[in-house]
Design a protein around this motif. Structure first.
Motif, mmCIF file in Angstrom:
data_model
loop_
_atom_site.group_PDB
_atom_site.id
_atom_site.type_symbol
_atom_site.label_atom_id
_atom_site.label_comp_id
_atom_site.label_asym_id
_atom_site.label_seq_id
_atom_site.Cartn_x
_atom_site.Cartn_y
_atom_site.Cartn_z
ATOM 1 N N SER A 91 16.202 3.838 -25.645
ATOM 2 C CA SER A 91 15.105 4.801 -25.611
ATOM 3 C C SER A 91 15.638 6.232 -25.485
ATOM 4 O O SER A 91 15.167 7.158 -26.171
ATOM 5 N N ARG A 92 16.632 6.417 -24.641
ATOM 6 C CA ARG A 92 17.241 7.737 -24.476
ATOM 7 C C ARG A 92 17.939 8.186 -25.762
ATOM 8 O O ARG A 92 17.816 9.337 -26.196
ATOM 9 N N LYS A 93 18.672 7.275 -26.399
ATOM 10 C CA LYS A 93 19.376 7.603 -27.638
ATOM 11 C C LYS A 93 18.394 8.087 -28.703
ATOM 12 O O LYS A 93 18.595 9.134 -29.334
ATOM 13 N N TYR A 94 17.338 7.312 -28.927
ATOM 14 C CA TYR A 94 16.402 7.652 -30.000
ATOM 15 C C TYR A 94 15.558 8.878 -29.660
ATOM 16 O O TYR A 94 15.158 9.639 -30.541
ATOM 17 N N ARG A 95 15.312 9.115 -28.376
ATOM 18 C CA ARG A 95 14.586 10.322 -27.982
ATOM 19 C C ARG A 95 15.415 11.568 -28.286
ATOM 20 O O ARG A 95 14.905 12.555 -28.853
ATOM 21 N N LEU A 96 16.707 11.508 -27.949
ATOM 22 C CA LEU A 96 17.587 12.643 -28.244
ATOM 23 C C LEU A 96 17.815 12.812 -29.749
ATOM 24 O O LEU A 96 17.902 13.941 -30.257
ATOM 25 N N LEU A 97 17.894 11.683 -30.463
ATOM 26 C CA LEU A 97 18.036 11.772 -31.915
ATOM 27 C C LEU A 97 16.812 12.430 -32.551
ATOM 28 O O LEU A 97 16.922 13.245 -33.476
ATOM 29 N N ARG A 98 15.650 12.070 -32.057
ATOM 30 C CA ARG A 98 14.417 12.669 -32.584
ATOM 31 C C ARG A 98 14.416 14.169 -32.343
ATOM 32 O O ARG A 98 14.030 14.968 -33.221
ATOM 33 N N VAL A 99 14.862 14.571 -31.148
ATOM 34 C CA VAL A 99 14.940 16.004 -30.841
ATOM 35 C C VAL A 99 15.932 16.688 -31.782
ATOM 36 O O VAL A 99 15.673 17.778 -32.317
ATOM 37 N N SER A 100 17.088 16.040 -32.012
ATOM 38 C CA SER A 100 18.113 16.619 -32.886
ATOM 39 C C SER A 100 17.586 16.808 -34.309
ATOM 40 O O SER A 100 17.755 17.873 -34.920
ATOM 41 N N TYR A 101 16.946 15.774 -34.839
ATOM 42 C CA TYR A 101 16.413 15.862 -36.198
ATOM 43 C C TYR A 101 15.282 16.883 -36.279
ATOM 44 O O TYR A 101 15.138 17.618 -37.264
ATOM 45 N N THR A 102 14.470 16.936 -35.222
ATOM 46 C CA THR A 102 13.358 17.892 -35.214
ATOM 47 C C THR A 102 13.870 19.330 -35.182
ATOM 48 O O THR A 102 13.387 20.204 -35.911
ATOM 49 N N ILE A 103 14.876 19.568 -34.338
ATOM 50 C CA ILE A 103 15.477 20.916 -34.266
ATOM 51 C C ILE A 103 16.063 21.304 -35.621
ATOM 52 O O ILE A 103 15.882 22.434 -36.098
ATOM 53 N N PHE A 104 16.777 20.358 -36.219
ATOM 54 C CA PHE A 104 17.407 20.651 -37.518
ATOM 55 C C PHE A 104 16.356 20.965 -38.575
ATOM 56 O O PHE A 104 16.492 21.924 -39.350
ATOM 57 N N MET A 105 15.306 20.152 -38.590
ATOM 58 C CA MET A 105 14.252 20.374 -39.597
ATOM 59 C C MET A 105 13.532 21.704 -39.361
ATOM 60 O O MET A 105 13.369 22.522 -40.284
ATOM 61 N N VAL A 106 13.096 21.941 -38.138
ATOM 62 C CA VAL A 106 12.374 23.179 -37.822
ATOM 63 C C VAL A 106 13.286 24.392 -38.009
ATOM 64 O O VAL A 106 12.872 25.452 -38.528
ATOM 65 N N GLY A 107 14.543 24.268 -37.604
ATOM 66 C CA GLY A 107 15.491 25.376 -37.750
ATOM 67 C C GLY A 107 15.716 25.748 -39.196
ATOM 68 O O GLY A 107 15.782 26.944 -39.546
ATOM 69 N N LEU A 108 15.870 24.748 -40.073
ATOM 70 C CA LEU A 108 16.043 25.031 -41.498
ATOM 71 C C LEU A 108 14.815 25.721 -42.077
ATOM 72 O O LEU A 108 14.930 26.661 -42.887
ATOM 73 N N ILE A 109 13.637 25.261 -41.656
ATOM 74 C CA ILE A 109 12.403 25.890 -42.150
ATOM 75 C C ILE A 109 12.336 27.353 -41.706
ATOM 76 O O ILE A 109 12.040 28.264 -42.497
#
Length: 407
Positions: free
Chosen positions: A375-393
């Protein structure tokens, strides 16, 4: 010459005295575990011996000898179990000698008692009558109840333990093999012996049905147990696959963002590149480039946190050797058992192997904490992907605004 009248044991003074002596002897010295070979049994055998003697039309002297032998035949149990017959002969001889009983009659009584031993001969009529009286329980209505007393006695004194089915089978075999020796014994017990054999067959069938039912229930439990173990295996396998997927995704984000950061930092810091002077002439470009750097940095940090090894353990275990019985702890996990000494770990593992519920509880606990880590792994992964996506936008929007502003 008138025939010698049949002697009734209850009327003979020596027999009354023998009964009183045996009753007191059993009360004071007979081991309490002997629930079958009690005074009640001896009393019954004496009565049956008297009845058989009368049916066989013994003379008074032989009748008296037979009944006296019946009273003393189990007295040796006060000192020993196997071979008690020979000790019974000694007790009878000692007591009768004290009573000034004739020596030749004492010898006869000893011979009658000797016949009750399984390995001794039963050649005389008195010996046969004595053995039939001793085994009269097989030809009486209370046969099955007495057998349960004997079973209890053997368990307590001889360590012989039988299941209900085993005991029913043993009793049936014993009843089928037994033969009464005297004509009086055959006449008195043969009919009830047949009835007891029938009842014992019914009891054996009943016990066999119960045992079969237990086996079927056990088989059903075994099948259920295999299902439980299959569930554990599939759950562990699924957790392992999910953990590998999370690590792969984290490694991908780490690689992508570190490359991106390396390229940006390299070009921004290079004096010969065209990007460096461009920032000097157009400082507004620092905004989208700053957003891109921040995006890559935040994304790579969260990805690294996701891939970082996480050991679930408890600080309070360092001084507690009782982790094997704690429902919150999985002793199979290295993060827990490495805090213990080897002796404590071995004790815990042995306890775990002895207790199926405790073993399953450890596996359930392990799955729970594996789930927490995932649960911790996937929560942090979701944050990482979200940051990357929002940051690129945001970076793209910032570059667009800069271009519009420059135009």
């Amino acid at each position: 010459m008138e025939p010698t009248p049949t002697l009734k044991p209850a009327k003979a003074e020596i027999i009354k005295q023998a009964k009183a002596y045996i009753e007191q002897l059993f009360e004071e010295k007979m081991p309490r575990q002997l629930v079958y070979h009690s005074f009640k049994h001896t009393n019954t055998v004496a009565k049956e011996a008297a009845a058989l003697g009368q049916a066989a039309k013994l003379d008074a002297a032989d009748q008296e000898a037979l009944v006296l032998a019946a009273w003393f035949h189990d007295a040796g149990y006060i000192d020993k179990y196997d071979g008690h017959e020979y000790r019974s002969m000694e007790i009878a001889e000692q007591w009768l000698t004290e009573k000034n009983y004739p020596a030749e009659r004492i010898a006869l009584i000893k011979d009658i008692i000797r016949a009750t031993h399984r390995d001794e001969k039963r050649d005389t009529e008195l010996a046969k009558l004595m053995v039939d009286a001793d085994m009269s329980n097989l030809g009486r209505e209370d046969c099955l109840a007495d057998a349960e007393l004997l079973r209890t006695e053997w368990e307590a004194t001889q360590g012989k333990v039988y299941t209900n089915a085993q005991w029913a089978e043993f009793q049936l075999d014993f009843l089928l093999q037994h033969k009464y020796l005297s004509e009086a014994g055959k006449d008195r017990y043969k009919g009830q012996l047949k009835d007891n054999i029938k009842d014992q067959r019914k009891s054996l069938k009943k016990q066999e049905k119960k045992e079969k039912k237990k086996e079927e229930e056990a088989q059903g439990y075994a099948e259920g147990k295999r299902g439980v173990e299959t569930m554990f295996r599939s759950t562990y396998s699924q957790h392992q696959r999910l953990s590998q997927m999370a690590d792969q995704k984290a490694n991908m984000m780490i690689s992508l963002n570190t490359v991106l950061l390396s390229v940006i930092i390299t070009y921004l810091g290079a004096k010969t590149s065209t990007i460096g002077p461009a920032f000097t002439k157009n400082p507004v470009l620092a905004i989208p480039m700053g957003l891109l750097v921040a995006t890559a940095l935040a994304s790579v940090v969260t990805a690294i946190l996701s891939a970082q090894p996480d050991v679930t353990a408890f600080k309070w275990l360092r001084r507690s050797p009782q982790i094997a019985t704690n429902r919150r702890v999985n002793i199979l996990f290295f993060g827990n058992f490495t805090k213990l000494s080897l002796d404590h770990f071995q004790d815990g593992m042995h306890e775990l192997m002895r207790d199926r519920d405790l073993l399953y509880n450890n596996m359930i606990t392990d799955i729970y904490y594996l789930g927490e880590v995932l649960s911790r792994k996937y929560r942090l992964l979701r944050v990482s992907y979200t940051i990357f996506m929002v940051g690129l936008i945001l970076t793209a929007l910032a570059f667009g605004i800069v271009l519009l502003y420059k135009a």
